[in-house]
Design an enzyme around this catalytic site. Structure first.
Site, PDB file in Angstrom:
ATOM      1  CG  ASP A  48      16.738  46.162  70.180  1.00  0.00           C
ATOM      2  OD1 ASP A  48      17.261  45.313  69.951  1.00  0.00           O
ATOM      3  OD2 ASP A  48      15.446  46.653  69.872  1.00  0.00           O
ATOM      4  CD  GLU A 186      18.633  38.739  64.040  1.00  0.00           C
ATOM      5  OE1 GLU A 186      18.211  39.921  63.982  1.00  0.00           O
ATOM      6  OE2 GLU A 186      18.468  37.639  65.245  1.00  0.00           O
TER       7      GLU A 186
HETATM    8  O1  KIV Z   1      19.703  44.188  69.009  1.00  0.00           O
HETATM    9  C1  KIV Z   1      20.625  43.476  68.595  1.00  0.00           C
HETATM   10  O2  KIV Z   1      21.574  43.062  68.983  1.00  0.00           O
HETATM   11  C2  KIV Z   1      20.355  43.157  67.070  1.00  0.00           C
HETATM   12  C3  KIV Z   1      20.676  42.017  66.348  1.00  0.00           C
HETATM   13  C4  KIV Z   1      19.960  40.945  66.812  1.00  0.00           C
HETATM   14  C5  KIV Z   1      21.068  42.184  65.256  1.00  0.00           C
HETATM   15  O3  KIV Z   1      19.455  43.967  66.466  1.00  0.00           O
END
Ligand code: KIV
Length: 284
Positions: A48, A186
């Site tokens: 997202d 993360e």
């Molecule tokens: O939305 C995304 O790309 C993510 C990453 C920050 C892990 O959830």
């Protein structure tokens, strides 16, 4: 390059068991998915984060299920071999277990993705369990979870103190017990990531800015290829500055059109003399 086999869950676990790090990138569109699939990327996250990288919002919160479905289906069409993950957007799973299962099911049925990912620890374990019981593989996401960035106090390292680190360890255990086959960490300290990886029994641990001791690495594609103009996080390495290459090409395009050096005869189609003469006659 030999034809790739479709990546499956057993293949992901086998690779990790063999001590080979898994490769994972975000992706949001068909042509980039095609390139990532061809390059042999194991896992592709339709994150997202597309709210920021593709749509220019300041956060991921405005992203809807319909946005995610459209982009995930495009990525699936471009990447038939990689393991494709649909990222559950804000409020698509938080309200209830039922909401979570319905939206995870939409991802699977409408996009052809291989699994879903959601953010949160023990408080989301019942959502993870419900989705897993519905037969949908699910990935957890701990540490810096962008959907809760306001509560976390900004985009910053998580789990720095022993107490905070213990909470993330407990959350990882809760997600694994709930049935998550994989957990993304993360922006947590490398040693915390190492401990969680060592303790994981039947769960792949992936790192985004959390050091080398996980089963594999994730990067945001736009950070790793110079395509996000606002900032580059420290955890990202720029593997190729595609943004600079595209910008130089755009400047060439503007200059050549302005100077009448583009287009050239090879860039257009002529009309035979006879047809042209007939056309002029028709116009008289
Ligand atoms: O939305 C995304 O790309 C993510 C990453 C920050 C892990 O959830």
């Amino acid at each position: 390059m030999p034809e790739r086999k479709k990546m499956t869950l057993p293949m992901l676990f086998k690779k990790a068991q063999d001590g080979l790090p898994l490769t994972w990138l975000t992706c949001y569109d068909y042509p980039t998915a095609y390139l990532q699939d061809q390059a042999g990327v194991d896992m592709i996250l339709v994150g997202d984060s597309l709210g920021m990288t593709m749509l220019g919002y300041d956060s991921t919160l405005p992203v809807t299920m319909d946005d995610m479905i459209r982009h995930t289906a495009a990525v699936r069409r471009g990447a038939p071999h990689a393991w494709v993950i649909g990222d559950m957007p804000y409020m698509s799973y938080q309200p209830s277990v039922e909401t979570a299962i319905r939206n995870a099911g939409r991802f699977m049925a409408e996009t052809g993705c291989d699994c879903v990912k959601l953010e949160g620890g023990a408080e989301m374990a019942d959502r993870v369990a419900g989705i897993a019981r519905a037969g949908i593989p699910v990935i957890g996401h701990l540490g810096l979870t962008p959907q809760s960035v306001s509560a976390l106090g900004g985009f910053r390292l998580q789990g720095k103190s022993a107490l905070q680190a213990k909470k993330i360890l407990d959350d990882a255990k809760a997600l694994e017990q709930a049935g998550a086959f994989c957990i993304l960490l993360e922006l947590v300290p490398d040693r915390l990531c190492q401990l969680i990886t060592q303790r994981a029994k039947d769960c792949l641990i992936m790192s985004l800015g959390s050091g080398p001791h996980a089963h594999g690495q994730l990067l945001i594609y736009h950070d790793a290829f110079g395509l996000y103009p606002r900032f580059k996080p420290r955890m990202a390495k720029v593997f190729a500055d595609a943004g600079a290459v595209i910008r130089a090409g755009l400047e060439d395009y503007v200059r050549e059109v302005t100077e009448h050096t583009f287009p050239q005869p090879e860039n257009w189609f002529g009309m035979p003399d006879e047809a042209y003469a007939e056309l002029l006659q028709l116009l008289e």
